[in-house]
Design an enzyme around this catalytic site. Structure first.
Site, PDB file in Angstrom:
ATOM      1  N   GLY A 644      36.947 -14.418   0.713  1.00  0.00           N
ATOM      2  CA  GLY A 644      38.288 -13.980   1.050  1.00  0.00           C
ATOM      3  C   GLY A 644      38.587 -12.627   0.453  1.00  0.00           C
ATOM      4  O   GLY A 644      37.844 -12.116  -0.375  1.00  0.00           O
ATOM      5  N   GLY A 646      42.108  -9.771  -0.404  1.00  0.00           N
ATOM      6  CA  GLY A 646      43.540  -9.484  -0.343  1.00  0.00           C
ATOM      7  C   GLY A 646      43.794  -8.109  -0.890  1.00  0.00           C
ATOM      8  O   GLY A 646      42.855  -7.313  -1.029  1.00  0.00           O
ATOM      9  N   GLY A 647      45.026  -7.841  -1.198  1.00  0.00           N
ATOM     10  CA  GLY A 647      45.395  -6.526  -1.695  1.00  0.00           C
ATOM     11  C   GLY A 647      44.678  -6.202  -2.993  1.00  0.00           C
ATOM     12  O   GLY A 647      44.415  -5.044  -3.298  1.00  0.00           O
ATOM     13  N   LYS A 650      38.264  -8.482  -3.502  1.00  0.00           N
ATOM     14  CA  LYS A 650      37.562  -9.561  -2.812  1.00  0.00           C
ATOM     15  C   LYS A 650      37.408 -10.783  -3.696  1.00  0.00           C
ATOM     16  O   LYS A 650      37.467 -10.693  -4.919  1.00  0.00           O
ATOM     17  CB  LYS A 650      36.182  -9.084  -2.393  1.00  0.00           C
ATOM     18  CG  LYS A 650      36.226  -8.130  -1.213  1.00  0.00           C
ATOM     19  CD  LYS A 650      34.846  -7.989  -0.603  1.00  0.00           C
ATOM     20  CE  LYS A 650      34.959  -7.314   0.767  1.00  0.00           C
ATOM     21  NZ  LYS A 650      33.684  -7.262   1.463  1.00  0.00           N
ATOM     22  N   VAL A 651      37.189 -11.917  -3.057  1.00  0.00           N
ATOM     23  CA  VAL A 651      36.993 -13.161  -3.794  1.00  0.00           C
ATOM     24  C   VAL A 651      35.631 -13.743  -3.425  1.00  0.00           C
ATOM     25  O   VAL A 651      35.281 -13.823  -2.248  1.00  0.00           O
ATOM     26  CB  VAL A 651      38.102 -14.189  -3.475  1.00  0.00           C
ATOM     27  CG1 VAL A 651      37.929 -15.426  -4.333  1.00  0.00           C
ATOM     28  CG2 VAL A 651      39.469 -13.569  -3.692  1.00  0.00           C
ATOM     29  N   LYS A 665      37.511 -13.439  -8.518  1.00  0.00           N
ATOM     30  CA  LYS A 665      38.357 -12.446  -7.849  1.00  0.00           C
ATOM     31  C   LYS A 665      38.039 -11.089  -8.450  1.00  0.00           C
ATOM     32  O   LYS A 665      38.262 -10.871  -9.641  1.00  0.00           O
ATOM     33  CB  LYS A 665      39.817 -12.836  -8.090  1.00  0.00           C
ATOM     34  CG  LYS A 665      40.844 -11.977  -7.428  1.00  0.00           C
ATOM     35  CD  LYS A 665      42.157 -12.759  -7.329  1.00  0.00           C
ATOM     36  CE  LYS A 665      43.323 -11.990  -7.903  1.00  0.00           C
ATOM     37  NZ  LYS A 665      44.569 -12.766  -7.900  1.00  0.00           N
ATOM     38  N   ASP A 761      56.358 -15.444  -6.521  1.00  0.00           N
ATOM     39  CA  ASP A 761      55.659 -15.237  -5.255  1.00  0.00           C
ATOM     40  C   ASP A 761      55.218 -16.575  -4.656  1.00  0.00           C
ATOM     41  O   ASP A 761      54.074 -16.744  -4.254  1.00  0.00           O
ATOM     42  CB  ASP A 761      54.469 -14.296  -5.464  1.00  0.00           C
ATOM     43  CG  ASP A 761      54.126 -13.521  -4.193  1.00  0.00           C
ATOM     44  OD1 ASP A 761      54.932 -13.562  -3.230  1.00  0.00           O
ATOM     45  OD2 ASP A 761      53.058 -12.901  -4.160  1.00  0.00           O
TER      46      ASP A 761
END
Ligand code: NAG
Ligand code: NAG
Ligand code: NAG
Ligand code: NAG
Length: 956
Positions: A644, A646-647, A650-651, A665, A761
């Site tokens: 995965g 995100g901002g 990567k994971v 992460k 969040d």
């Protein structure tokens, strides 16, 4: 030329400061020189007036420095010859600075006023300077637990006032020096009460001249050396001797002197693991004996052990592998204080008769490998440890417990841990802190106590340790040191036959001790000012470096006078400081190309106080990983392990050597936002532990990388499940189960974390699902400790559009109720499977608009996720659920329920729906495809054709 008035003022000030300095200039330059050879020094060692400015660890008499006490200060470097300038020095204590080393300067011999020279647990090397023998006022000499080599200088025989003499645990060689007509020797130390020379490589015979009736020795410890030859009969002259350890020399031979019985004060007697021969000593008359160990020697066969019952104070009798035969006298078991009988490997025979009046203290009878044929019925009342394997009684395949060979001798779990007196739920402590016995979070001063010859062997008797804790606390309080409590953990007998235990000293009414406190606590232990209860016998202590680094923060913040909350925040900040320090240390050391693994664990020790502790298991700390380790476990960050992004970056999936699956992460290079979030996340996650909150395994700050390592959560995010991306199908009951789990996780953050945490969040992509569909709240990058900021205006409103609390957005005041709002949105998202904000349609508004309370399912059929199976009968409790959701998204925070209330309501609804409120055993496996993963927080690509990206709001 005209002098500027400023210049005049300046020169006046300079002169004034010279005049005002209270300290003798020789002492000042001496101290400055000493500090120059250290890599660190106490925080207020600046200027040129150590006495007037009360430098930490320095005590003066008028203008002269008389004491230096800097134990556990993390000093490294060496001890400079400048020490000789301090000609009035009486006390020098630099103990427990384990990186302080090099050889001792011989000029130390010129300090004619020195009384106490205490350098315990440093790394000093080379020979002990002969010149120390000139210190005619020396009373206390502790050089133990260093790396001194060479011989014991005969000159030390000149220390005519010496009372305490400890050279143990070094690498000393050669023999014990005695007076030879020219050179002095240890026989001249007629005022010394303690000879502690154990754990060295001393050799040769024990000279008979060394003991005389002039001596006052009470403790004679020469164990764990290489002495050979006979024990001199002059030993019997030491008639005040209380503790004798000659054990583990392996080569001491010949008979035990027959006048040994003259030692009527002897309480602890250790001769084990030698080659002593002759008759087994008959110890009759030594009425103070409590601990006798003569195991593993070569005494003549002996068939009349009846004297064993003549020792009234005996607690522990260790006579293993000694060729002793005959019937064990029953009276042995009823000695009033007897705790342990270790008698294996002998020829005890006949019937074992424990009797019925055996001592209540009796814990263990080990008679393995003897010739016992039967056991009397009386003994069946005895329920403690009994080992008879290897005896005829066990030969016929007996299934009696006492015939089993395994599982008998290894105790399960620690023998003692100081209890924590918590009225309710214990608070969750920051990872740098520990829970004190009085149930507060603080940074204890830690170290290890070593008792060299305790008089007991039952390590499980809590009353011993409680006495020790109380006495030690009283001692510290007697010196006005703010000590709240003492903790003792995990006592065990180590390979040198010392009883070791971990010690924690907790500060009172504050999180951290100050430098002065530590200087005094360390000294009270290194100078033996604290005396443990007599049953513990002689001891020494090795302290750990105290993490002062975080102290400044607490002091500066606590001025605001809001202690409990602020301290939490400040200490949280302290973790950040510690992390930054580690960065500096790690980078600095990388350049030096030193042993990386070792450095890493050391530098982390200051951050993670509890990694070695077993006391509070829920306070599991984060590990530091190296880049290389994470590279390896993710197979070089391979595509295949990419789960995965995100901002943040990567994971990757990885497998630790322990087999644990983790998600790594990895932050994108140069991501500034990531930087802050990274630290927030470590700080928060390392202190929260709840089954509905994702847990942090560790992190990596190596080679410019920032990586967080989490437990791996296999079923992806709630968002993926709702959109069908993950292959997890969620019916109504499962959705309730998931949302209830998430609610519990958030409620934990709000109501049980100390100080409370606002997640900021909450959204479906931050709720992860494990293989049993337990929800785990994740991504703490935006979270905030609700400390002093509670209800105050924050400069930056953060969160995700669609979930963001409008009240918070407008007032910029952050409270837990902002999370409740987001949770309300999440509740609606869960039943509609719609993105909260999409093409101008806002889910909260839509539900309000469509809702009709007079109808089935409030008339929301159109909006509900078709996959829910929208028949009223299958959606029990849905109306209550919608009511709850709408209360959560009330405009005013005050009108919203707390998360705790939301949890109760969801539990009620779950029961209405016929579901279970606790984790059921149903195991879900949805292996249709690997879910994209989650830990990166949001990924704009997850909803295609989205109108507004669900990116975070971060106004400038
Ligand atoms: C040292 O001890 C010996 C006896 O062992 C004695 O004869 C000698 O006089 C002592 N010397 C001093 C200076 O005390
Ligand atoms: C035993 O000690 C006494 C004094 O306590 C002493 O007079 C006697 O000589 C000693 N006996 C032996 C054999 O050393
Ligand atoms: C026990 O051993 C002793 C010698 O050590 C022997 O004299 C005695 O007879 C034995 N007793 C039994 C019951 O075997
Ligand atoms: C050091 O400890 C001894 C007892 O072992 C004590 O008499 C002495 O006063 C202590 N020194 C200081 C300065 O506290």
């Amino acid at each position: 030329m005209e002098l500027s008035p400023w210049l005049i003022l300046f020169s006046v000030l300079v002169q004034a400061s010279v005049i005002l300095a209270d300290t003798n200039t020789q002492d000042t330059s001496g101290l400055t020189g000493i500090a120059a050879s250290w890599n660190t020094k106490p925080s207020n060692w600046v200027g040129n007036d150590p006495c007037g400015d009360k430098w930490v660890g320095i005590i003066c008499t008028q203008d002269r420095v008389t004491s230096i006490r800097l134990s556990s200060f993390g000093l490294s470097g060496s001890l400079s010859g400048d020490i000789q300038s301090l000609s009035e020095l009486q006390y020098l204590d630099l103990s427990y600075n384990k990186e302080l080393g090099g050889s001792l300067p011989s000029s130390i011999g010129s300090l004619s006023n020195l009384q106490n020279l205490i350098l315990v647990g440093c790394s000093f090397t080379g020979e002990i300077p002969t010149e120390i023998g000139q210190l005619s006022n020396l009373i206390f000499l502790s050089l133990n637990s260093n790396r001194f080599t060479g011989r014991i200088p005969p000159s030390l025989g000149g220390l005519s006032k010496l009372y305490w003499f400890d050279l143990a645990d070094n690498k000393l060689t050669g023999g014990l020096p005695v007076y030879d007509g020219i050179n002095l020797g240890l026989d001249n130390l007629t005022n010394t009460k303690h000879f502690h020379f154990g754990v060295n490589q001393l050799s040769g015979t024990i000279p008979s001249q060394i003991f005389s009736s002039h001596m006052k020795l009470i403790h004679l410890l020469i164990d764990n050396n290489n002495f050979s030859g006979r024990i001199p009969s002059t030993l019997g002259l030491l008639n005040v001797l209380e503790v004798l350890r000659f054990d583990n020399n392996y080569q001491l031979s010949g008979p035990v002197p027959s006048n040994i019985n003259n030692l009527t004060k002897l309480a602890e007697f250790h001769l084990e693991n030698n080659q002593l021969s002759g008759p087994l000593p008959d110890l009759t008359g030594m009425n103070s004996l409590s601990f006798v160990d003569m195991s593993n020697n070569s005494f003549n066969a002996s068939d009349d052990p009846s004297w064993l019952t003549a020792l009234p104070s005996l607690t522990s009798l260790y006579l293993e592998n000694l060729d002793i035969g005959g019937q064990l006298p029953q009276a042995l078991f009823s000695l009033p204080a007897i705790q342990t009988l270790r008698l294996r490997g002998n020829r005890f025979n006949g019937t074992l008769n424990i009797g019925s009046d055996f001592s209540t203290q009796l814990q263990k009878i080990d008679l393995q490998d003897n010739q016992i044929t039967a056991i009397t019925v009386g003994g069946s009342q005895y329920s403690k440890k009994l080992i008879l394997s290897g005896n005829p009684i066990c030969n016929q395949g007996s299934t009696e417990q006492y015939c089993k060979t395994t599982g008998q001798s290894n105790p399960t779990g620690p023998s003692y841990i100081t209890s924590k007196n918590c009225a309710g739920l214990p608070p969750t402590c920051l990872s740098s802190q520990l829970l004190s016995p009085s149930c507060t979070c603080a940074v204890p001063y830690k170290g290890t106590l070593f008792f060299r010859a305790p008089s007991f062997s039952d390590l499980t008797n809590g009353s011993y340790y409680i006495q020790l804790e109380k006495g030690m606390k009283a001692k510290f309080l007697g010196y006005s040191i703010p000590v709240d409590s003492i903790s003792v953990e995990n006592p065990y007998v180590d390979s040198n036959n010392n009883l070791q235990m971990n010690l924690g000293v907790f500060p009172s009414n504050k999180i951290l001790f100050g430098e002065r406190d530590i200087s005094e606590i360390g000294f009270i232990l290194s100078n033996q000012t604290y005396k443990p209860p007599p049953i513990f016998g002689p001891y020494y202590f090795i302290g750990q470096q105290y993490p002062f680094a975080s102290e400044a923060l607490v002091i500066s913040k606590s001025k605001a006078n809001k202690l409990p909350l602020i301290v939490g925040v400040a200490a949280g900040g302290a973790v950040l400081v510690a992390i930054l320090l580690i960065l500096v240390v790690v980078i600095g050391r990388r350049k030096k190309k030193t042993n990386r693994t070792e450095e890493r664990s050391q530098s982390f020790a200051s951050l993670d106080m509890k990694s070695t502790s077993t006391s509070v298991p829920q306070l599991r700390g984060a590990r530091i990983f190296t880049f290389a380790e994470l590279k390896k476990i993710t197979n070089n960050f391979s595509e295949a392990n990419d789960i995965g992004n995100g901002g943040f970056g990567k994971v990757y999936r990885g497998t630790l050597p322990t087999g644990q699956l983790v998600a790594v992460k990895r932050s994108q290079e140069g991501s500034l936002q990531g930087n802050l979030e990274f630290r927030t996340e470590i700080e928060l996650l390392s202190r929260v532990h709840h089954k509905n909150v994702v847990s942090l395994v560790g992190f990596c700050l190596d080679q410019g990388e920032q990586m967080l390592v989490y437990e791996y959560i296999p079923n992806g995010t709630l968002k993926e499940s709702l959109t069908g991306k993950s292959g997890v199908r969620l019916d109504w009951k499962r959705r309730l189960r998931v949302i209830l789990g998430a609610a519990k996780g958030i409620a934990y953050l709000h109501e049980l974390a100390e100080p409370p945490i606002v997640h900021r969040d909450i959204k479906s992509s931050n709720v992860l699902l494990d293989e049993r569909l337990n929800a785990k709240v994740a991504d703490f990058g935006l979270s905030k400790l609700l400390g002093e900021e509670r209800g105050q205006v924050t400069t930056q409103v953060k969160g995700t559009m669609g979930y963001l609390d409008p009240e918070y957005y407008m007032t910029q005041q952050l409270t837990e109720k902002s999370d409740v709002y987001s949770f309300g949105v999440l509740l609606l998202e869960v039943i509609t499977a719609k993105k909260p904000l999409e093409r101008g349609r806002y889910i909260v508004r839509e539900v309000h608009a469509a809702m009709d309370r007079s109808k089935d399912l409030y008339g929301l059929h159109e909006l509900l996720d078709p996959l829910l199976g929208a028949s009223p009968s299958s959606l029990g409790g849905l109306e209550h659920y919608v009511d709850l959701a709408l209360r959560c998204v009330e405009e005013a925070g005050a009108d919203r329920p707390s998360m705790g209330e939301a949890v109760s309501e969801l539990e009620r609804i779950t029961r209405m729906a016929g579901g279970v409120t606790e984790s059921a055993s149903e195991s879900m496996s949805y292996a249709s495809r690997t879910p994209r993963h989650p830990y990166g927080g949001d990924s704009a690509s997850e909803y295609s054709g989205a109108g507004l990206p669900s990116s975070r709001v971060e106004p400038k």
